[in-house]
Design an enzyme around this catalytic site. Structure first.
Site, mmCIF file in Angstrom:
data_model
loop_
_atom_site.group_PDB
_atom_site.id
_atom_site.type_symbol
_atom_site.label_atom_id
_atom_site.label_comp_id
_atom_site.label_asym_id
_atom_site.label_seq_id
_atom_site.Cartn_x
_atom_site.Cartn_y
_atom_site.Cartn_z
ATOM 1 N N GLN A 1 0.828 -1.206 0.000
ATOM 2 C CA GLN A 1 0.000 0.000 0.000
ATOM 3 C C GLN A 1 0.865 1.260 0.000
ATOM 4 O O GLN A 1 0.356 2.358 -0.097
ATOM 5 C CB GLN A 1 -0.885 0.016 1.265
ATOM 6 C CG GLN A 1 -1.869 -1.132 1.327
ATOM 7 C CD GLN A 1 -2.640 -1.189 2.633
ATOM 8 O OE1 GLN A 1 -2.748 -2.246 3.224
ATOM 9 N NE2 GLN A 1 -3.208 -0.090 3.094
ATOM 10 N N GLU B 1 -12.605 4.577 6.191
ATOM 11 C CA GLU B 1 -12.596 3.727 7.387
ATOM 12 C C GLU B 1 -13.741 3.981 8.342
ATOM 13 O O GLU B 1 -13.966 3.192 9.262
ATOM 14 C CB GLU B 1 -11.298 3.976 8.160
ATOM 15 C CG GLU B 1 -10.084 3.666 7.354
ATOM 16 C CD GLU B 1 -8.852 4.310 7.955
ATOM 17 O OE1 GLU B 1 -7.761 4.033 7.464
ATOM 18 O OE2 GLU B 1 -8.977 5.097 8.914
ATOM 19 N N ARG C 1 -8.024 -0.955 8.591
ATOM 20 C CA ARG C 1 -9.078 -0.005 8.201
ATOM 21 C C ARG C 1 -9.274 1.030 9.305
ATOM 22 O O ARG C 1 -10.364 1.241 9.822
ATOM 23 C CB ARG C 1 -10.383 -0.732 7.915
ATOM 24 C CG ARG C 1 -11.248 0.051 6.941
ATOM 25 C CD ARG C 1 -12.334 -0.735 6.316
ATOM 26 N NE ARG C 1 -12.974 0.088 5.290
ATOM 27 C CZ ARG C 1 -13.879 -0.353 4.466
ATOM 28 N NH1 ARG C 1 -14.274 -1.584 4.499
ATOM 29 N NH2 ARG C 1 -14.424 0.442 3.570
ATOM 30 N N CYS C 2 -8.184 1.688 9.631
ATOM 31 C CA CYS C 2 -8.164 2.450 10.873
ATOM 32 C C CYS C 2 -7.027 3.448 10.835
ATOM 33 O O CYS C 2 -5.936 3.128 10.394
ATOM 34 C CB CYS C 2 -7.926 1.439 11.995
ATOM 35 S SG CYS C 2 -7.429 2.123 13.541
#
Ligand code: CDP
Length: 796
Positions: free
Chosen positions: A223, A741, A370-371
């Site tokens: 990523q 998120e 996701r944070c």
């Protein structure tokens, strides 16, 4: 009369444009790392430790070397001769690449085999004989700090125990004073269990070292390609121009693909040694057992209140279990991520957080799944504590929130832990949510149902999330400041290509970045191509995680478009034979102020940049912008869930779920809705069904999709989304805030609060996630809290 283009028609801001990337994805034509085949490519497999904690007495790879088709066996000892047995982590710790002295978690990388095909490599891994001397495993923070606990990281000088850090933030004395004045103190202990991002595509890499050019090309599932290039440059002492990281299509990341994993390093070394491309593709259990765990934090929280509901102070102590290596990818200033964003939705005068991180014999944890760096835990704790506090005070959940919200006229607002929230309409969002769910009516139905022995519950979660690290004053990873970039080239035909330092993993950047350019320049979105993920072509950036892309790279796209427009204005003035001051802009076109019908399109300016520029002007129409945001963006959301709990079985069903998200200006409303639905689905899974835990021996339980359930459309309830509240971000060039998120961050508390509300008559204060039916049943039957990870029997 205006001749401006219709922004929605050209696919600009606010258009629910179909995702251009789906053209290839839904046809099965994506190009993922595992799709790439290079001439002469070899395959790598990893031998993993079966034990959680053991000394390595010996490794004998002689049988593996003899298997036909095996080209190389890498062990820790061999890595050590090249100073590569250990690597630095993104949190200033070290992590074993291949174990030398001890194994410290089940699934740790012990050796690698590189062979003609993956099957030979796998067989050869099994032919490696490793002799282990088992050591007592540690699987939670209590054990980590118990007297006489074995020191997991005895490789580190000066590490005499299992504590990684102690950290605090806030005002201890002020908090103490406020608690002394409180009418009531509410206390709650919670555990946010380990969870796993489990993207459909596992991690993998293909390293291709070319001896002739000395250039290393690595195709990999990352990523953050530029961070990986920087890490490889530092560890291998190679200049950046000798390293090319290409992140092709990624089958979901969710934070799992931010860290540097041993598999990447080993495939790179193997390619350098063998001078052939080496592919490593992780299998599903390898991914679930060894990479990217998140959460695993214990909270002891207290809220001090007045009888009228006003919160005076909060106090939190958090114990974070990081596993064997402290490898979180997070801003280096903050030891426990942005956990101190807790209570940012509320106007609370003072607070104090203490945090302790410990090692355990588990795979490294702390990935921001996701944070935005532990904000998931912060918001879960916040919203669970808010519900418990309102309940303890005997006050209505919604009213308690209203009393304590940051009011619209209080922005910018300083949180008790130092963040500056800058915009929002919290009470309005709540009102929209309550109306949508039929709050008063539901409360009436709930009372009637209760009288008949039926358990209905309603849970609210009202959260704000700090998205968009960073500003470079405060946010860096390994000293590299967190900003981002965009490069825009307008071809002479008026078509364009935009490249950013972010990296999409399914979020739709190829669609939405084009929409921003379209909004700024009036070039139809379909004429704009977006590229990300190749360090040889993309401008430097910190990648995509923590929903930072729109707040930072998206802002850079707007800013670079404005640079282009400024130059195009000069070209327009030249073409229209007026001075620049006399030129006005409307979408897609410059015109003469005094004669609006005389104008030139952006496309005409583009061709002029190559064929008819004024004297002295540099030809071409391209530019780059680096964007360092002045602040984080602060989206806000209200999630409300209603449930019915079956008292006989503990099974709970979602009756309704309402989501009101305010993420500022929505670039692509359809994509935003997709992001929210995906997040809510993950939130539901975490609250309801997923557990991946460790037994007393440190065996990872749940490391397969029979036990770790990914919800499908079948299990997932319907969601009702509302988009009517829009508070533009005051500092983002197009007013957007992050969204990716939010629902995964704020959603879990809404589900848990709903179940707790349904059983509130029992006196049970908490059931830790996941709220599996047997745990709910246990709480109902024995009228007691159910805490910690689900208990698991060990095999013996
Ligand atoms: O960093 P990441 O892409 O995961 O998260 P994000 O910046 O929140 O964006 C997720 C997706 O939603 C991207 O395609 C964004 O461009 C889109 N989005 C949007 O259309 N409007 C917003 N206000 C925020 C995001």
């Amino acid at each position: 009369m205006t001749q401006a283009l219709d922004e929605i028609k050209i696919g600009g801001l606010g258009a629910s444009r179909k995702r251009v990337e789906d053209n290839r994805f839904i046809r099965g034509k994506g190009n993922y790392t595992d799709d790439i085949v290079l001439p002469g490519m070899l395959h790598m497999e990893i031998l993993r430790s079966p034990l959680a904690h053991a000394r390595i007495k010996s490794i004998d790879a002689s049988r593996a070397w003899q298997i036909p088709g095996v080209h190389l066996v890498l062990t820790g000892e061999m890595m050590a001769t090249r100073n590569l047995a250990w690597m630095p982590t993104l949190s200033y710790d070290t992590q074993a690449v291949l174990a030398t002295d001890k194994v410290r978690f089940q699934g740790q990388e012990v050796a690698c085999v590189i062979a003609d095909d993956p099957y030979i490599a796998k067989d050869a891994c099994e032919a490696i004989d490793v002799e282990y001397e088992p050591l007592p495993p540690i699987v939670n923070p209590d054990q980590a700090v118990a007297e006489g606990a074995p020191v997991i990281r005895d490789d580190k000088e000066n590490q005499a125990d299992n504590v990684i850090y102690r950290w605090e933030v806030g005002d201890a004395e002020g908090t103490e004073r406020a608690f002394a004045q409180a009418d009531k103190v509410s206390r709650l202990r919670l555990h946010y269990p380990r969870s796993h991002p489990s993207p459909i595509e596992c991690c993998g890499s293909i390293a291709d070292f070319n001896r002739a050019t000395s250039k290393l090309t690595v195709y990999m599932t990352t990523q953050a390609p530029h961070i990986i290039r920087a890490a490889v440059a530092m560890v291998a002492e190679l200049p950046e121009h000798m390293i090319r990281i290409i992140s092709p299509d990624i089958g979901g990341g969710f934070g799992n693909k931010v860290p540097v994993y041993p598999g990447y390093v080993c495939s790179i070394l193997a390619s350098i040694l063998l001078e052939r491309p080496v592919k490593w593709i992780e299998d599903k259990s390898g991914n679930l057992i060894s990479t990217g765990f998140a959460r695993d934090i214990y909270l002891d929280g207290q809220v001090a209140m007045r009888n009228d509901g006003k919160i005076l102070a909060v106090r939190m102590h958090c114990d974070a279990d990081h596993g064997a290596f402290f490898s979180d990818a997070q801003p280096s200033k903050f030891k426990i991520g942005l956990l101190h964003s807790a209570f940012a939705s509320y106007d609370i005068p003072v607070g104090h957080i203490t945090a302790r991180g410990t090692y355990s014999n588990k795979a490294p944890g702390g990935v921001a799944y996701r944070c935005s760096f532990r904000v998931t835990e912060a918001m879960f704790f916040q919203e669970r504590m808010i519900q418990a506090a309102a309940h303890d005070l005997g006050m209505d959940q919604a009213e308690f929130r209203r009393v304590n919200f940051v009011r619209d006229d209080q922005f910018p607002h300083r949180t008790p832990f130092g963040f500056l929230t800058d915009s929002g309409q919290y009470a309005k969002c709540l009102d929209v949510g309550l109306r949508a769910v039929g709050y008063e009516d539901f409360r009436r139905q709930q009372a009637e149902a209760r009288a008949k022995g039926r358990l209905l519950g309603l849970g609210i979660s009202t959260m704000t999330e700090p998205l968009g690290a960073g500003n470079s004053r405060e946010y860096d990873i390994l000293g590299i400041k967190m900003f981002d970039s965009a490069e825009l080239k307008i071809h002479m035909t008026g078509k364009a290509i935009v490249r950013t330092g972010a990296k999409t993993q399914g979020q739709g950047h190829e669609t939405t970045w084009a929409q921003i350019v379209s909004h700024e320049l009036g070039i139809p979105a379909e004429d704009i191509v977006v590229e990300e993920g190749d360090t040889d072509t993309a401008p430097f950036g910190m990648g995509t995680y923590a929903s930072r892309s729109t707040p930072v790279a998206g802002a850079a796209v707007a800013m670079v478009s404005r640079k282009i427009r400024a130059k195009a204005r000069k070209l327009a003035a030249h073409l229209l034979e007026v001075s620049e001051e006399d030129v006005e802009w409307e979408l897609g076109r410059f015109y003469v102020r005094s004669a609006p019908s005389r104008g030139v399109t952006i496309q005409e300016c583009a061709i002029a940049a190559y064929s008819n520029m004024p004297d002295g002007m540099e030809p071409g129409l391209e530019n780059t912008a680096y964007y360092d945001p002045p602040n984080l963006t602060w989206p806000f959301a209200v999630y409300i869930v209603t449930v019915e709990v079956d008292p006989e079985t503990g099974v709970w069903d979602v009756l309704n779920m309402v989501a009101v998200d305010d993420c500022g200006v929505r670039i692509n409303p359809m994509i935003v809705e997709g992001q929210i639905m995906g997040g809510l689905t993950e939130a539901y899974a975490m609250a309801n069904m997923q557990f991946i835990t460790f037994d007393a021996e440190g065996n990872c339980v749940g490391s397969n999709y029979m036990d770790y359930l990914l919800p499908t459309a079948w299990e997932t309830p319907g969601f009702e989304l509302h988009s009517e509240v829009v508070t533009p971000c005051p500092h983002h060039p197009i007013g957007a805030k992050g969204i990716g998120e939010c629902a995964a961050v704020g959603g879990p508390a809404a589900f848990v609060n709903a179940v707790m509300d349904a059983i509130s008559d029992t006196g049970v204060r908490n059931i830790d996630m996941p709220l599996l039916p047997d745990r709910v049943w246990e709480a109902l039957t024995y009228r007691r809290d159910v805490s910690g990870a689900p208990p698991v029997r060990s095999d013996d």
